[in-house]
Design a protein around this motif. Structure first.
Motif, PDB file in Angstrom:
ATOM      1  N   VAL A  14      -3.724   3.765  -7.533  1.00  0.00           N
ATOM      2  CA  VAL A  14      -3.179   3.011  -6.542  1.00  0.00           C
ATOM      3  C   VAL A  14      -3.879   1.559  -6.394  1.00  0.00           C
ATOM      4  CG1 VAL A  14      -3.696   2.815  -3.882  1.00  0.00           C
ATOM      5  CG2 VAL A  14      -3.274   5.048  -4.834  1.00  0.00           C
ATOM      6  N   SER A  15      -5.174   1.575  -6.835  1.00  0.00           N
ATOM      7  CA  SER A  15      -5.704   0.152  -7.131  1.00  0.00           C
ATOM      8  C   SER A  15      -4.835  -0.717  -8.258  1.00  0.00           C
ATOM      9  CB  SER A  15      -7.258   0.383  -7.231  1.00  0.00           C
ATOM     10  OG  SER A  15      -7.251   0.737  -8.784  1.00  0.00           O
ATOM     11  N   THR A  16      -4.517  -0.174  -9.232  1.00  0.00           N
ATOM     12  CA  THR A  16      -3.759  -0.763 -10.337  1.00  0.00           C
ATOM     13  C   THR A  16      -2.388  -1.215  -9.745  1.00  0.00           C
ATOM     14  OG1 THR A  16      -4.811   0.638 -11.979  1.00  0.00           O
ATOM     15  CG2 THR A  16      -2.897  -0.288 -12.402  1.00  0.00           C
ATOM     16  N   ALA A  17      -1.747  -0.142  -9.001  1.00  0.00           N
ATOM     17  CA  ALA A  17      -0.216  -0.450  -8.359  1.00  0.00           C
ATOM     18  C   ALA A  17      -0.646  -1.765  -7.491  1.00  0.00           C
ATOM     19  CB  ALA A  17       0.104   0.562  -7.920  1.00  0.00           C
ATOM     20  N   ALA A  22       0.784  -1.215   0.064  1.00  0.00           N
ATOM     21  CA  ALA A  22       0.014   0.092   0.212  1.00  0.00           C
ATOM     22  C   ALA A  22       0.866   1.238   0.004  1.00  0.00           C
ATOM     23  CB  ALA A  22      -0.835   0.059   1.232  1.00  0.00           C
ATOM     24  N   ILE A  23       2.021   1.191   0.704  1.00  0.00           N
ATOM     25  CA  ILE A  23       2.851   2.502   0.804  1.00  0.00           C
ATOM     26  C   ILE A  23       3.296   2.546  -0.258  1.00  0.00           C
ATOM     27  CG2 ILE A  23       5.057   3.299   1.812  1.00  0.00           C
ATOM     28  CD1 ILE A  23       4.176   1.776   4.462  1.00  0.00           C
ATOM     29  N   GLU A  24       3.932   1.494  -1.040  1.00  0.00           N
ATOM     30  CA  GLU A  24       4.611   1.618  -2.371  1.00  0.00           C
ATOM     31  C   GLU A  24       3.623   2.459  -3.533  1.00  0.00           C
ATOM     32  OE1 GLU A  24       7.685   1.040  -3.684  1.00  0.00           O
ATOM     33  OE2 GLU A  24       8.406   0.879  -1.388  1.00  0.00           O
ATOM     34  N   ALA A  25       2.243   1.787  -3.384  1.00  0.00           N
ATOM     35  CA  ALA A  25       1.282   2.256  -4.199  1.00  0.00           C
ATOM     36  C   ALA A  25       0.744   3.535  -4.204  1.00  0.00           C
ATOM     37  CB  ALA A  25       0.167   1.253  -4.215  1.00  0.00           C
ATOM     38  N   GLY A  26       1.119   4.362  -3.020  1.00  0.00           N
ATOM     39  CA  GLY A  26       0.769   5.528  -2.748  1.00  0.00           C
ATOM     40  C   GLY A  26      -0.468   5.866  -1.770  1.00  0.00           C
ATOM     41  N   ALA A  27      -0.822   4.638  -1.130  1.00  0.00           N
ATOM     42  CA  ALA A  27      -1.861   4.935  -0.065  1.00  0.00           C
ATOM     43  C   ALA A  27      -1.866   5.562   0.977  1.00  0.00           C
ATOM     44  CB  ALA A  27      -2.546   3.587  -0.044  1.00  0.00           C
ATOM     45  N   GLU A  28      -2.881   5.899   1.511  1.00  0.00           N
ATOM     46  CA  GLU A  28      -2.728   6.639   2.847  1.00  0.00           C
ATOM     47  C   GLU A  28      -2.721   5.944   4.296  1.00  0.00           C
ATOM     48  OE1 GLU A  28      -4.929  10.996   1.194  1.00  0.00           O
ATOM     49  OE2 GLU A  28      -5.883   9.447   2.597  1.00  0.00           O
ATOM     50  N   ASP A  29      -3.425   4.840   4.208  1.00  0.00           N
ATOM     51  CA  ASP A  29      -3.823   4.007   5.458  1.00  0.00           C
ATOM     52  C   ASP A  29      -4.298   2.693   4.997  1.00  0.00           C
ATOM     53  OD1 ASP A  29      -4.160   3.469   8.120  1.00  0.00           O
ATOM     54  OD2 ASP A  29      -6.084   4.527   8.261  1.00  0.00           O
ATOM     55  N   GLU A  52      -8.984  -9.923  10.990  1.00  0.00           N
ATOM     56  CA  GLU A  52      -9.244 -11.499  10.611  1.00  0.00           C
ATOM     57  C   GLU A  52      -9.969 -11.226   9.405  1.00  0.00           C
ATOM     58  OE1 GLU A  52     -12.648 -12.272  13.716  1.00  0.00           O
ATOM     59  OE2 GLU A  52     -10.462 -12.854  14.176  1.00  0.00           O
ATOM     60  N   ASP A  53     -10.985 -10.387   9.137  1.00  0.00           N
ATOM     61  CA  ASP A  53     -11.730 -10.473   8.153  1.00  0.00           C
ATOM     62  C   ASP A  53     -11.141  -9.970   6.668  1.00  0.00           C
ATOM     63  OD1 ASP A  53     -13.817 -10.985   9.689  1.00  0.00           O
ATOM     64  OD2 ASP A  53     -14.111  -9.205  10.361  1.00  0.00           O
ATOM     65  N   GLY A  54     -10.131  -9.346   6.959  1.00  0.00           N
ATOM     66  CA  GLY A  54      -9.381  -8.920   5.542  1.00  0.00           C
ATOM     67  C   GLY A  54      -8.387  -7.531   5.720  1.00  0.00           C
ATOM     68  N   HIS A  55      -8.424  -6.859   4.832  1.00  0.00           N
ATOM     69  CA  HIS A  55      -7.510  -5.576   4.684  1.00  0.00           C
ATOM     70  C   HIS A  55      -8.387  -4.525   3.684  1.00  0.00           C
ATOM     71  CE1 HIS A  55      -3.920  -8.290   5.869  1.00  0.00           C
ATOM     72  NE2 HIS A  55      -4.309  -9.234   4.636  1.00  0.00           N
ATOM     73  N   THR A  56      -8.317  -3.319   4.388  1.00  0.00           N
ATOM     74  CA  THR A  56      -8.914  -2.343   3.824  1.00  0.00           C
ATOM     75  C   THR A  56      -7.864  -1.314   3.506  1.00  0.00           C
ATOM     76  OG1 THR A  56     -11.155  -2.665   4.935  1.00  0.00           O
ATOM     77  CG2 THR A  56     -10.601  -0.466   3.662  1.00  0.00           C
ATOM     78  N   VAL A  57      -7.722  -0.768   2.226  1.00  0.00           N
ATOM     79  CA  VAL A  57      -6.699   0.050   1.765  1.00  0.00           C
ATOM     80  C   VAL A  57      -7.559   1.423   1.649  1.00  0.00           C
ATOM     81  CG1 VAL A  57      -4.657   0.580   0.336  1.00  0.00           C
ATOM     82  CG2 VAL A  57      -4.785  -1.500   1.099  1.00  0.00           C
ATOM     83  N   TRP A  58      -6.962   2.819   2.287  1.00  0.00           N
ATOM     84  CA  TRP A  58      -7.473   3.864   1.838  1.00  0.00           C
ATOM     85  C   TRP A  58      -6.572   4.705   1.061  1.00  0.00           C
ATOM     86  CZ3 TRP A  58     -12.775   4.424   3.100  1.00  0.00           C
ATOM     87  CH2 TRP A  58     -13.318   3.483   4.250  1.00  0.00           C
ATOM     88  N   CYS A  59      -7.272   5.431   0.173  1.00  0.00           N
ATOM     89  CA  CYS A  59      -6.401   6.403  -0.667  1.00  0.00           C
ATOM     90  C   CYS A  59      -6.996   7.572  -0.804  1.00  0.00           C
ATOM     91  CB  CYS A  59      -5.809   5.781  -1.780  1.00  0.00           C
ATOM     92  SG  CYS A  59      -6.985   5.381  -3.025  1.00  0.00           S
ATOM     93  N   ALA A  60      -6.515   8.883  -1.237  1.00  0.00           N
ATOM     94  CA  ALA A  60      -7.046   9.878  -1.798  1.00  0.00           C
ATOM     95  C   ALA A  60      -8.087   9.476  -2.975  1.00  0.00           C
ATOM     96  CB  ALA A  60      -6.171  11.063  -2.366  1.00  0.00           C
TER      97      ALA A  60
END
Length: 249
Positions: A182-185, A155-162, A167-175
């Protein structure tokens, strides 16, 4: 946001999503038709359409239904739909944002207002609760995509914010404006996401007890049952204990 992913899982376990499957397919098809109408009918050239198709695939909407929805846009359907946002307060003072897509503004406004009133809430003016949320890009991955550190680094490499991992999964937040990039990266690193969409992320939250959560779920369920309503977002927070009690009902 304590409880949000758990709430989705509780609804799923209770069969709510299965019962509303055809309604969900219809709403996603409407979004695909409108997205294709507003831009290019090729998802590769139309970011909004690409996201709509991805969300549809994530809940197993058949390929022919997706293709039919895109063709409808070329036949002139979707011209009359207007996107409207309603804002209000639910039980316990929880902020609620309702996103609708309608061909009859008066009908939708009347239905949304009466649903709020019937379930202990009240509809406010546009802007009355939006300040409690931030418009963000939200990219979800199942827990199998990797451990928290792996996803965080990607996520950091892709330019995400948080990133929020559980246990249910991962949520990536971005501008919101970076969602496509970000989603493509991320997909290059982690594979295809479970969902990629624009979302309202609560900046402040309101904690609810069990009774408050029960009332809120009834309001949200009633709003989501409206054919014109595409998505409902709230800023509730609930303890693990309350969520466990809800799941046990």
């Amino acid at each position: 946001m304590a409880g949000h992913s758990k709430w989705a899982n509780i609804q799923h376990r209770k069969g709510r999503q299965d019962a509303a499957r055809s309604k969900l397919f219809s709403k996603l098809s409407k979004e695909i038709t409108v997205a294709a109408k507003m831009g290019d009918p090729d998802p590769e050239k139309n970011p909004r359409l690409r996201m709509a198709v991805k969300e549809a695939k994530a809940v197993s909407v058949p390929k022919d239904v997706i293709e039919r929805a895109i063709k409808k846009s070329q036949a002139g359907e979707g011209d009359d739909y207007e996107e409207i946002r309603y804002e209000g307060y639910g039980p316990g003072g929880v902020a609620v944002i309702v996103e609708a897509m309608t061909d009859n503004r008066n009908r939708t406004a009347s239905n949304v207002r009466s649903t709020f009133t019937k379930h202990g809430g009240n509809l406010g003016e546009t802007g009355s609760v939006a300040f409690m949320f931030e418009r963000k890009g939200e990219i979800s991955y199942p827990s199998e995509a990797g451990d928290a550190d792996t996803v965080m680094m990607a996520a950091i490499e892709a330019g995400a914010e948080d990133v929020e991992s559980s246990e249910d999964g991962h949520t990536v937040w971005c501008a919101d404006t970076d969602l496509n990039d970000v989603s493509t990266a991320l997909e290059a690193e982690l594979g295809e996401s479970a969902s990629t969409r624009l979302a309202w992320r609560p900046a402040t939250t309101t904690e609810l007890d069990l009774e408050g959560m029960q009332k809120l779920m009834k309001l949200v369920d009633a709003l989501e049952d409206d054919d014109d309503v595409q998505r409902v977002t709230t800023n509730f927070e609930a303890s693990d204990e309350v969520m466990a009690q809800l799941a046990a009902e």
